[in-house]
Write a protein that holds these residues in place. Structure first.
Motif, mmCIF file in Angstrom:
data_model
loop_
_atom_site.group_PDB
_atom_site.id
_atom_site.type_symbol
_atom_site.label_atom_id
_atom_site.label_comp_id
_atom_site.label_asym_id
_atom_site.label_seq_id
_atom_site.Cartn_x
_atom_site.Cartn_y
_atom_site.Cartn_z
ATOM 1 N N ALA A 98 0.833 -1.206 0.000
ATOM 2 C CA ALA A 98 0.000 0.000 0.000
ATOM 3 C C ALA A 98 0.866 1.254 0.000
ATOM 4 O O ALA A 98 0.570 2.233 -0.707
ATOM 5 N N VAL A 99 1.954 1.242 0.771
ATOM 6 C CA VAL A 99 2.857 2.393 0.826
ATOM 7 C C VAL A 99 3.586 2.567 -0.504
ATOM 8 O O VAL A 99 3.703 3.686 -1.030
ATOM 9 N N ILE A 100 4.078 1.463 -1.068
ATOM 10 C CA ILE A 100 4.824 1.542 -2.331
ATOM 11 C C ILE A 100 3.929 2.028 -3.470
ATOM 12 O O ILE A 100 4.334 2.851 -4.298
ATOM 13 N N LEU A 101 2.687 1.531 -3.492
ATOM 14 C CA LEU A 101 1.792 1.844 -4.607
ATOM 15 C C LEU A 101 1.043 3.162 -4.423
ATOM 16 O O LEU A 101 0.333 3.593 -5.336
ATOM 17 N N ARG A 102 1.202 3.806 -3.263
ATOM 18 C CA ARG A 102 0.463 5.039 -2.998
ATOM 19 C C ARG A 102 0.770 6.119 -4.029
ATOM 20 O O ARG A 102 -0.139 6.756 -4.570
ATOM 21 N N ASP A 103 2.042 6.303 -4.313
ATOM 22 C CA ASP A 103 2.444 7.353 -5.251
ATOM 23 C C ASP A 103 3.079 6.791 -6.521
ATOM 24 O O ASP A 103 3.617 7.552 -7.332
ATOM 25 N N ALA A 104 3.011 5.472 -6.687
ATOM 26 C CA ALA A 104 3.649 4.850 -7.852
ATOM 27 C C ALA A 104 2.808 5.068 -9.102
ATOM 28 O O ALA A 104 1.574 5.153 -9.051
ATOM 29 N N TRP A 105 3.493 5.141 -10.256
ATOM 30 C CA TRP A 105 2.789 5.263 -11.523
ATOM 31 C C TRP A 105 2.017 3.975 -11.791
ATOM 32 O O TRP A 105 2.566 2.874 -11.722
ATOM 33 N N VAL A 109 -4.130 0.786 -10.800
ATOM 34 C CA VAL A 109 -4.336 -0.383 -11.659
ATOM 35 C C VAL A 109 -3.720 -1.623 -11.020
ATOM 36 O O VAL A 109 -4.331 -2.704 -11.002
ATOM 37 N N ILE A 110 -2.521 -1.468 -10.462
ATOM 38 C CA ILE A 110 -1.859 -2.605 -9.818
ATOM 39 C C ILE A 110 -2.649 -3.068 -8.606
ATOM 40 O O ILE A 110 -2.818 -4.270 -8.374
ATOM 41 N N LYS A 111 -3.175 -2.117 -7.815
ATOM 42 C CA LYS A 111 -3.988 -2.489 -6.655
ATOM 43 C C LYS A 111 -5.257 -3.209 -7.081
ATOM 44 O O LYS A 111 -5.709 -4.142 -6.404
ATOM 45 N N ALA A 112 -5.837 -2.778 -8.185
ATOM 46 C CA ALA A 112 -7.029 -3.457 -8.689
ATOM 47 C C ALA A 112 -6.717 -4.896 -9.089
ATOM 48 O O ALA A 112 -7.507 -5.815 -8.842
ATOM 49 N N ILE A 113 -5.539 -5.096 -9.704
ATOM 50 C CA ILE A 113 -5.132 -6.449 -10.103
ATOM 51 C C ILE A 113 -4.911 -7.318 -8.868
ATOM 52 O O ILE A 113 -5.342 -8.479 -8.824
#
Length: 298
Positions: A98-105, A109-113
């Motif tokens: 969650a922390v890594i993907l918070r501001d990641a490009w 979409v990755i969280k949805a996957i």
């Protein structure tokens, strides 16, 4: 006095349908299940005889094999091992992702996957676990071949020493999306000014994570832990679809034992013992969650 009486009537009108449904579908079955656990097949009261026979059997805890031999170690120990591996992995992995993907490009979409595993029916998930651990077409064995661990290449779900581990790893893949989504929601409530102030004080990324993110997400962590524990205690469909508790009972869990006693052995009394045990454990988790939530709010 009349106004107070009218308010009570209004409250009763609103809660009465829920109370009726709760009584019919929860309270009465729970009381009936508890009473069955103290009776034999003829309906005679036998006290704790069913509890002793079930809970002291090797199907529940098999200390003659644990830990020196491969499973089966008993359904209760399998659930405990499941919790010990699955729970901390899901909590830590969910928070870090969650922390890594918070501001990641492409983070949303990755969280949805990742969340797709959570919305996948666990019966389907069981088939997915069998597929990914297949000796010839599974991705896990392909990775093992790639890194040179040929001795581990096998169809994991058909060997007693790896079937339980395969299910646990598969459940981590399927359940992590739940914790990622909850932690992502929790991160949005942390004021950005806290991180900016920490940067002014010279804090690095790890220090900000440990001293700001982790403490601020404590309420979310309690929820994730409680909900994950409840799922781990009652896990059934994933195991039933993937291995059926086999081979040789090496991946059996409490819920599957309860099902087998009730619908295969046709022994509802002993099945009620497992149901009572699972209810007690569930209530303990619910009480812990309520107390932890109240403590945070205070």
């Amino acid at each position: 006095m009349k106004n107070r009486f009218q308010r009570w009537i209004e409250v009763l009108v609103f809660i009465l349908p829920a109370l009726i449904l709760l009584t019919i579908f929860v309270i009465i079955p729970a009381v009936r299940t508890l009473s069955l656990s103290f009776l034999d097949a003829e309906g005679n009261f036998v006290g704790l005889e069913n509890f002793a026979e079930v809970l002291l059997s090797n199907d529940i805890v098999n200390l003659s094999r644990f830990p020196t031999k491969s499973p089966p170690w008993g359904a209760l120990l399998h659930n405990v091992i499941w919790i010990m591996i699955h729970l901390p992995t899901v909590v830590i992995l969910g928070m870090v992702l969650a922390v890594i993907l918070r501001d990641a490009w492409g983070g949303p979409v990755i969280k949805a996957i990742i969340f797709l595993g959570m919305i996948t029916p666990m019966v389907v998930g069981g088939g997915i676990v069998v597929f990914i651990f297949d000796e010839h077409s599974g991705i896990v064995n392909a990775l093992l071949r790639f890194v040179g661990l040929e001795e581990w290449v096998r169809t994991w779900t058909v060997y007693p020493d790896t079937s339980l581990l395969a299910l646990i790893i598969g459940s981590i893949i399927l359940w992590t999306g739940f914790s990622v989504i909850l932690y992502s929601s929790g991160l949005s409530t942390i004021p950005q000014e806290w991180y900016e102030a920490a940067e002014v004080d010279g804090a690095n990324s790890l220090q900000k994570f440990l001293h700001i993110t982790v403490p601020s997400l404590k309420p979310v962590t309690i929820t994730v832990v409680a909900m994950t524990l409840l799922w781990e205690l009652k896990v059934f469909d994933l195991v039933y679809a993937a291995t059926g508790g086999g081979p040789g009972g090496s991946s059996n869990v409490l819920a599957l034992i309860m099902y087998s006693l009730a619908f295969r052995a046709l022994d509802p009394n002993k099945s009620a013992v497992i149901a009572t045990l699972m209810t007690v454990l569930t209530l303990a988790i619910g009480l812990w969650l309520a107390r932890s939530t109240n403590r945070i709010q205070e």
